[in-house]
Design a protein around this motif. Structure first.
Motif, PDB file in Angstrom:
ATOM      1  N   ARG A   1       2.688 -12.726 -48.938  1.00 42.76           N
ATOM      2  CA  ARG A   1       3.244 -12.186 -50.190  1.00 42.76           C
ATOM      3  C   ARG A   1       3.972 -13.312 -50.904  1.00 42.76           C
TER       4      ARG A   1
ATOM      5  N   THR B   1      -0.373 -10.513 -53.218  1.00 43.01           N
ATOM      6  CA  THR B   1      -0.744 -10.789 -51.831  1.00 43.01           C
ATOM      7  C   THR B   1      -1.881 -11.785 -51.804  1.00 43.01           C
TER       8      THR B   1
ATOM      9  N   THR C   1      -4.580 -13.809 -49.539  1.00 38.58           N
ATOM     10  CA  THR C   1      -5.275 -13.729 -48.256  1.00 38.58           C
ATOM     11  C   THR C   1      -6.048 -15.011 -48.023  1.00 38.58           C
TER      12      THR C   1
ATOM     13  N   THR D   1     -10.496 -17.787 -50.989  1.00 38.92           N
ATOM     14  CA  THR D   1      -9.097 -17.434 -51.252  1.00 38.92           C
ATOM     15  C   THR D   1      -9.066 -16.150 -52.067  1.00 38.92           C
ATOM     16  N   THR D   2      -8.240 -15.195 -51.650  1.00 33.71           N
ATOM     17  CA  THR D   2      -8.217 -13.877 -52.282  1.00 33.71           C
ATOM     18  C   THR D   2      -6.805 -13.536 -52.741  1.00 33.71           C
TER      19      THR D   2
ATOM     20  N   ARG E   1      -7.554 -15.002 -42.011  1.00 33.11           N
ATOM     21  CA  ARG E   1      -7.067 -13.691 -41.549  1.00 33.11           C
ATOM     22  C   ARG E   1      -5.594 -13.498 -41.863  1.00 33.11           C
ATOM     23  N   THR E   2      -5.000 -14.430 -42.586  1.00 34.45           N
ATOM     24  CA  THR E   2      -3.566 -14.392 -42.860  1.00 34.45           C
ATOM     25  C   THR E   2      -3.312 -13.855 -44.259  1.00 34.45           C
ATOM     26  N   ARG E   3      -2.342 -12.917 -44.351  1.00 37.58           N
ATOM     27  CA  ARG E   3      -1.934 -12.393 -45.653  1.00 37.58           C
ATOM     28  C   ARG E   3      -0.516 -12.844 -45.946  1.00 37.58           C
TER      29      ARG E   3
ATOM     30  N   ASP F   1      -4.823 -10.198 -54.053  1.00 35.40           N
ATOM     31  CA  ASP F   1      -4.889  -8.736 -54.225  1.00 35.40           C
ATOM     32  C   ASP F   1      -6.335  -8.240 -54.146  1.00 35.40           C
ATOM     33  N   HIS F   2      -7.042  -8.677 -53.107  1.00 38.75           N
ATOM     34  CA  HIS F   2      -8.411  -8.243 -52.786  1.00 38.75           C
ATOM     35  C   HIS F   2      -9.462  -8.763 -53.765  1.00 38.75           C
TER      36      HIS F   2
ATOM     37  N   GLY G   1       1.532  -8.359 -42.072  1.00 38.75           N
ATOM     38  CA  GLY G   1       0.436  -7.966 -41.194  1.00 38.75           C
ATOM     39  C   GLY G   1       0.709  -8.345 -39.756  1.00 38.75           C
TER      40      GLY G   1
END
Length: 451
Positions: free
Chosen positions: A124, A115, A117, A98-99, A120-122, A101-102, A41
């Motif tokens: 892998r 992924t 998240t 904490t996320t 604002r940081t993503r 894959d959405h 990102g």
């Protein structure tokens, strides 16, 4: 009486670390696989963070293991642990969650390519190709701690470093994992072994009494203080203080404890004089202190002052190979290695049952179970229906009062175990749910052998 049986699962994974096959007498070695987090990102796209440790804390705080410059990220946002050979992420009470894959998670496995998240940081997540050696002690015991599993040898390695220094130690782990025994063993193997070992339970006393217990008081400092009294830090001069249940320490007392850690001096209640103290401080808790820091219930500066050396005591379910050694040590302490029940527990037909059980109460539950078997000389056979909950047998040769008292103690213990589990080991929350005050709850837990 018998523990509930957890049937063996052939799909159970191996130890989280790979262990070399070694000849007898050769040094024990283990490895953990390297992992990578790649920023994707706008912010730092392509930046790679490599880590090869069993636990990594990620956050915006400069003292996190992996620091990310993101104002939307909490100071101690989440942790990644290697459990059974796989990576698991756990949110540490972050403000934005904490996320993976959405999907927002509290705790979940991390699969290669997922992924993550944070704020604002993503990131892998990928598994590297390199194995990194895990530092292990070559001994199979440390002080009163027993067990030669890889998990415990990794613990002994840190405890050896702690014993050889005067550094402050923070012991973390579930209830019953042996944090108090680890603290006592650090003291016994250190240069302070001839000094006092003083234990203060920070959750057992109200704030005012706890302050006097820790720091001492002068005569007349408060109602009932008829004489001067030294606190725990003065009483332990030349030795070690164990601050048990440090996560229960009231917020108003935390700055005063921080002052002791920074200046090595105490000020009694009712006195303006500062008294130098020469103590090693060990703190222990079953709480996630990082989450307490994010929730502002625990000061971050105090947390980092305590977390000079951090030791995580593994639950018994992660070191079941140590159960035979633990049972033998418990039987030695009880002075019984020859009775039929003792022989069955140590290496006979009952040992497979002990190895299969999950032991949610950890080593403390195992000790209580073995002791009950030895005292009553009853075999730990499965109860009808396949559920063995340790319920006492109905013995019609005993008076009604004796049998009734046994069942009351059994029900009370089971209630307290499940109550603590429902509230994540938080004694204060458990006391509120049970409708009793915290001091009384501590007495109940002590009587039931859960403290």
């Amino acid at each position: 009486m018998s523990p509930p049986l957890d049937p063996p699962d052939p799909r159970d994974p191996p130890d989280p670390r790979t262990t070399e096959a070694l000849a007898p007498g050769a040094p024990v070695r283990a490895h953990v696989r390297e992992h990578r987090l790649t920023v994707v990102g706008e912010h730092g796209d392509g930046e790679v963070h490599v880590f090869a440790r069993e636990r990594t804390v990620i956050g915006a705080d400069a003292r996190a293991d992996l620091v990310l410059d993101d104002p939307a990220m909490s100071r101690l946002h989440c942790e990644i642990r290697i459990v059974d050979g796989a990576a698991v992420v756990r949110d540490l009470g972050s403000r934005n969650g904490t996320t993976i894959d959405h999907v927002q998670v509290l705790e979940a496995p991390l699969r290669p390519g997922a992924t993550l998240t944070l704020g604002r940081t993503r990131l892998r997540f990928d598994v590297g190709a390199r194995d990194v050696e895990v530092p292990l002690a070559q001994r199979d015991r440390f002080g009163r701690l027993r067990g030669g599993s890889i998990a415990m040898r990794a613990v002994y390695h840190v405890l050896e470093a702690a014993a050889a220094s005067a550094a402050t130690v923070l012991l973390l782990g579930e209830s019953g994992t042996g944090k108090d025994v680890a603290a006592e063993s650090i003291h016994a193997e250190s240069a302070r072994r001839d000094g006092p070992f003083v234990v203060v339970d920070c959750g057992a006393l109200p704030g005012g009494l706890l302050e006097a217990e820790l720091f001492g008081h002068e005569a007349g400092a408060f109602t009932g203080a008829t004489t001067a009294r030294a606190g725990a830090f003065e009483a332990a001069s030349g030795g070690t203080v164990l601050l048990d249940e440090i996560g229960e320490l009231p917020l108003e007392l935390q700055p005063k404890l921080l002052g002791v850690l920074e200046r090595r001096e105490v000020q009694r209640l009712g006195s303006a004089r500062r008294i130098p103290v020469d103590v090693r401080i060990v703190a222990a808790t079953n709480r996630a202190l990082e989450a307490e820091v994010n929730a502002r219930r625990f000061r971050s500066d105090l947390y980092y002052r305590l977390a000079v050396l951090v030791v995580r005591m593994p639950p018994l379910r992660e070191r079941t190979g140590d159960i035979p050694a633990l049972v033998e040590a418990i039987l030695d302490q009880l002075g019984d290695r020859t009775s039929p029940v003792a022989r069955a527990l140590a290496g006979g037909e009952l040992l497979p049952e002990l190895m299969r059980h999950g032991w949610p109460g950890n080593v403390r539950e195992l000790r209580n179970y073995v002791e009950a078997c030895v005292v009553r000389q009853e075999r730990a056979l499965a109860a009808p229906g396949g559920e063995a909950d340790g319920a006492p047998l109905i013995d019609v040769t005993q008076p009604l009062r004796v049998v009734r008292d046994r069942w009351v103690r059994h029900v009370e213990r089971r209630y307290l175990e499940q109550l603590l589990a429902a509230h994540g080991g938080n004694v204060s929350a458990a006391a509120r749910a049970a409708g009793v005050d915290r001091v009384h709850m501590h007495r109940l837990l002590h009587r039931a052998g859960l403290r």
